[in-house]
Design a protein around this motif. Structure first.
Motif, PDB file in Angstrom:
ATOM      1  N   GLY A  21      46.347  52.997  35.063  1.00  0.00           N
ATOM      2  CA  GLY A  21      46.993  52.108  36.015  1.00  0.00           C
ATOM      3  C   GLY A  21      48.507  52.189  35.986  1.00  0.00           C
ATOM      4  N   GLY A  22      49.088  52.609  34.876  1.00  0.00           N
ATOM      5  CA  GLY A  22      50.538  52.734  34.784  1.00  0.00           C
ATOM      6  C   GLY A  22      51.113  53.757  35.748  1.00  0.00           C
ATOM      7  N   LEU A  23      50.296  54.671  36.216  1.00  0.00           N
ATOM      8  CA  LEU A  23      50.766  55.664  37.180  1.00  0.00           C
ATOM      9  C   LEU A  23      51.200  55.020  38.493  1.00  0.00           C
ATOM     10  CD1 LEU A  23      48.009  58.389  36.674  1.00  0.00           C
ATOM     11  CD2 LEU A  23      50.339  58.411  35.788  1.00  0.00           C
ATOM     12  N   GLY A  40      27.472  44.925  41.824  1.00  0.00           N
ATOM     13  CA  GLY A  40      27.885  45.360  40.496  1.00  0.00           C
ATOM     14  C   GLY A  40      29.368  45.631  40.361  1.00  0.00           C
ATOM     15  N   ALA A  41      30.091  45.667  41.480  1.00  0.00           N
ATOM     16  CA  ALA A  41      31.548  45.865  41.396  1.00  0.00           C
ATOM     17  C   ALA A  41      32.155  44.645  40.704  1.00  0.00           C
ATOM     18  CB  ALA A  41      32.139  46.040  42.789  1.00  0.00           C
ATOM     19  N   ARG A  42      33.057  44.891  39.785  1.00  0.00           N
ATOM     20  CA  ARG A  42      33.652  43.802  39.016  1.00  0.00           C
ATOM     21  C   ARG A  42      34.912  43.273  39.684  1.00  0.00           C
ATOM     22  NH1 ARG A  42      34.901  45.116  33.181  1.00  0.00           N
ATOM     23  NH2 ARG A  42      36.209  46.559  34.292  1.00  0.00           N
ATOM     24  N   ASP A  43      34.840  42.100  40.254  1.00  0.00           N
ATOM     25  CA  ASP A  43      35.986  41.348  40.771  1.00  0.00           C
ATOM     26  C   ASP A  43      36.958  42.220  41.574  1.00  0.00           C
ATOM     27  OD1 ASP A  43      37.598  39.182  41.235  1.00  0.00           O
ATOM     28  OD2 ASP A  43      38.344  39.035  39.183  1.00  0.00           O
ATOM     29  N   PRO A  44      36.506  42.793  42.679  1.00  0.00           N
ATOM     30  CA  PRO A  44      37.345  43.739  43.420  1.00  0.00           C
ATOM     31  C   PRO A  44      38.638  43.143  43.964  1.00  0.00           C
ATOM     32  CG  PRO A  44      35.403  43.177  44.691  1.00  0.00           C
ATOM     33  CD  PRO A  44      35.209  42.594  43.330  1.00  0.00           C
ATOM     34  N   GLU A  50      45.849  43.015  41.166  1.00  0.00           N
ATOM     35  CA  GLU A  50      46.565  43.422  39.951  1.00  0.00           C
ATOM     36  C   GLU A  50      47.168  44.819  40.115  1.00  0.00           C
ATOM     37  OE1 GLU A  50      43.727  43.045  36.798  1.00  0.00           O
ATOM     38  OE2 GLU A  50      43.690  40.856  36.952  1.00  0.00           O
ATOM     39  N   ALA A  51      46.427  45.721  40.738  1.00  0.00           N
ATOM     40  CA  ALA A  51      46.947  47.073  40.960  1.00  0.00           C
ATOM     41  C   ALA A  51      48.116  47.039  41.944  1.00  0.00           C
ATOM     42  CB  ALA A  51      45.839  47.985  41.484  1.00  0.00           C
TER      43      ALA A  51
END
Length: 102
Positions: A21-23, A40-44, A50-51
């Motif tokens: 993610g730092g990229l 099943g996707a986690r908290d999109p 956040e990204a």
């Protein structure tokens, strides 16, 4: 799509690659995140937000329902709508995350 594989979801497992993610902080152009959401996707929404917060020039986030891929080809109309929104966006920073379609 390549950036999504480096920093986002991967279709095979839907896993978030947090270690890369730092990229995002190195991108010096307006950048939008378009991703699918699937069972099943986690908290999109929060993960996309956040990204976006890591981007120097965030240009909004778009969640496409019933799609797995980065740049979700499974839902072409909704993906095209998100791309058009990005292309029409202003130069203002946009940290909003929205669902596209129904």
């Amino acid at each position: 799509a390549t950036l999504s594989y480096l920093c986002g979801t991967i279709p095979a497992g839907g896993a978030w690659r947090d270690e890369r993610g730092g990229l995002l902080a190195d991108l010096m152009v307006p950048t939008s995140i378009i991703r699918g959401v699937f069972p099943g996707a986690r908290d999109p929404v929060n993960r996309t937000r956040e990204a976006l917060e890591q981007l120097p020039f965030p240009a909004g986030g778009y969640i496409i329902r019933d799609a797995r891929a980065c740049l979700p080809w499974e839902q072409p109309e909704q993906t095209a709508s998100a791309l058009l929104s990005f292309l029409r966006s202003s130069s203002e920073k946009d940290l909003a995350v929205q669902y596209v379609g129904t």
